[in-house]
Design a protein around this motif. Structure first.
Motif, short mmCIF file in Angstrom:
data_model
loop_
_atom_site.label_atom_id
_atom_site.label_comp_id
_atom_site.label_asym_id
_atom_site.label_seq_id
_atom_site.Cartn_x
_atom_site.Cartn_y
_atom_site.Cartn_z
N ALA A 2 39.39 0.08 26.53
CA ALA A 2 40.24 0.83 25.58
C ALA A 2 40.08 0.35 24.14
CB ALA A 2 41.70 0.75 26.02
N ASN A 3 38.88 -0.03 23.72
CA ASN A 3 38.67 -0.32 22.30
C ASN A 3 38.86 0.95 21.48
OD1 ASN A 3 36.13 0.50 23.64
ND2 ASN A 3 35.32 0.45 21.57
N HIS A 4 39.24 0.81 20.21
CA HIS A 4 39.50 1.98 19.37
C HIS A 4 38.96 1.76 17.97
CE1 HIS A 4 42.90 0.15 17.15
NE2 HIS A 4 43.15 -0.47 18.29
N LYS A 50 44.66 3.99 16.50
CA LYS A 50 45.79 3.59 17.35
C LYS A 50 46.91 4.61 17.28
CE LYS A 50 48.06 -0.75 18.65
NZ LYS A 50 46.96 -1.33 19.46
N TYR A 77 38.34 5.92 23.92
CA TYR A 77 39.13 5.81 22.69
C TYR A 77 38.35 5.24 21.52
CZ TYR A 77 43.25 6.41 25.78
OH TYR A 77 44.17 6.87 26.68
N THR A 121 47.93 2.90 27.71
CA THR A 121 47.80 4.36 27.55
C THR A 121 46.65 4.87 28.39
OG1 THR A 121 48.63 4.19 25.28
CG2 THR A 121 47.51 6.22 25.88
N ASP A 129 47.02 0.13 23.93
CA ASP A 129 45.83 0.97 24.12
C ASP A 129 45.41 1.05 25.58
OD1 ASP A 129 45.83 1.00 21.26
OD2 ASP A 129 44.79 -0.93 21.31
N SER A 130 45.28 -0.11 26.22
CA SER A 130 44.82 -0.09 27.61
C SER A 130 45.89 0.46 28.55
CB SER A 130 44.38 -1.49 28.06
OG SER A 130 45.45 -2.42 28.00
N ILE A 174 46.09 7.29 19.69
CA ILE A 174 46.33 6.81 21.05
C ILE A 174 47.83 6.85 21.37
CG2 ILE A 174 46.17 4.81 22.58
CD1 ILE A 174 43.61 4.04 21.01
N SER A 195 51.98 -6.65 21.89
CA SER A 195 50.89 -6.59 20.93
C SER A 195 50.68 -7.87 20.13
CB SER A 195 51.13 -5.45 19.93
OG SER A 195 51.23 -4.20 20.58
#
Length: 221
Positions: free
Chosen positions: A124-126, A167, A162, A20, A17-18, A170, A186
């Protein structure tokens, strides 16, 4: 045409995520910050953060928050065997919560940003995080944004682009951006190969599949 001044700081773990977000907002990011807080997977994530910042020519600052590993309780801090199997929506995944982790990191990042003349923070939390992580939810982000703005002379803005995305969405962005996700990490167990069964591994598999990306990750299961 005047070139846009880079004025943002990104909290960068080295996960999907981060990374991206690093690519999507690279024209705004002046500095990325990676935190070492004693988690099982810190070192492997940090290697990925270094790789992508090096590729994009973005400065990476690595900060030590290892007191969290010493004084906080979470299965992310207690060794690979402590991490449960399952999906993010499963109740047993609550053991992976590191108490107020994002609050601590964002507070430090705000101070770093203001010290470097930057006026924006990116995290970048989702939406997939919302099920079990209270410091990833919109009310928390909004409250921290207000506290950071009120507590800095530069009126620093906290943004979480995000927060409402899955995910998989993303990963779809990353596909367009041409990101090599094999250079991201991950797994909550932090071993050489992804375990394939912890919450982040399960979600990684789903996201890459949904985005139509060939998953070259080596999984144990």
């Amino acid at each position: 045409m005047t070139q846009k001044v880079k004025a943002a700081l990104l909290v960068l773990s080295g996960g999907m995520d981060s990374v991206t977000m690093l690519y999507e907002f690279r024209n705004e990011i002046a500095l990325a910050v990676n935190f070492h807080y004693g988690s099982n997977h810190n070192e492997r994530e940090t290697e990925c953060a270094r790789y992508h910042c090096g590729k994009l020519g973005i400065e990476l600052l690595e900060l030590n928050l290892e007191f969290m590993g010493e004084y906080f309780h979470s299965s992310l801090l207690d060794g690979p065997e402590a991490v449960p199997e399952g999906h993010y929506t499963d109740d047993n995944m609550r053991s992976t919560v590191v108490p107020f982790r994002n609050g601590i990191m964002l507070s430090v990042a705000a101070g770093i940003a203001e010290s470097n003349g930057l006026n924006k923070l990116l995290i970048a939390n989702h939406s997939g995080d919302h099920a079990i992580y209270p410091d990833c939810r919109r009310p928390f982000i909004d409250a921290m944004a207000q506290a950071i703005q009120q507590g800095t002379y530069e009126d620093i803005r906290l943004e979480a682009p995000y927060c409402s995305l899955s995910k998989s969405e993303i990963a779809a962005k990353g596909k367009i951006l041409g990101i090599d996700y094999s250079k991201t990490y991950s797994c909550y167990r932090g071993q050489k190969n992804h375990c394939g069964t912890c919450g982040t591994c399960v979600e990684r598999k789903e996201a890459l599949r949904d985005a139509g990306i060939d998953d070259t990750t080596v999984y144990e299961n």
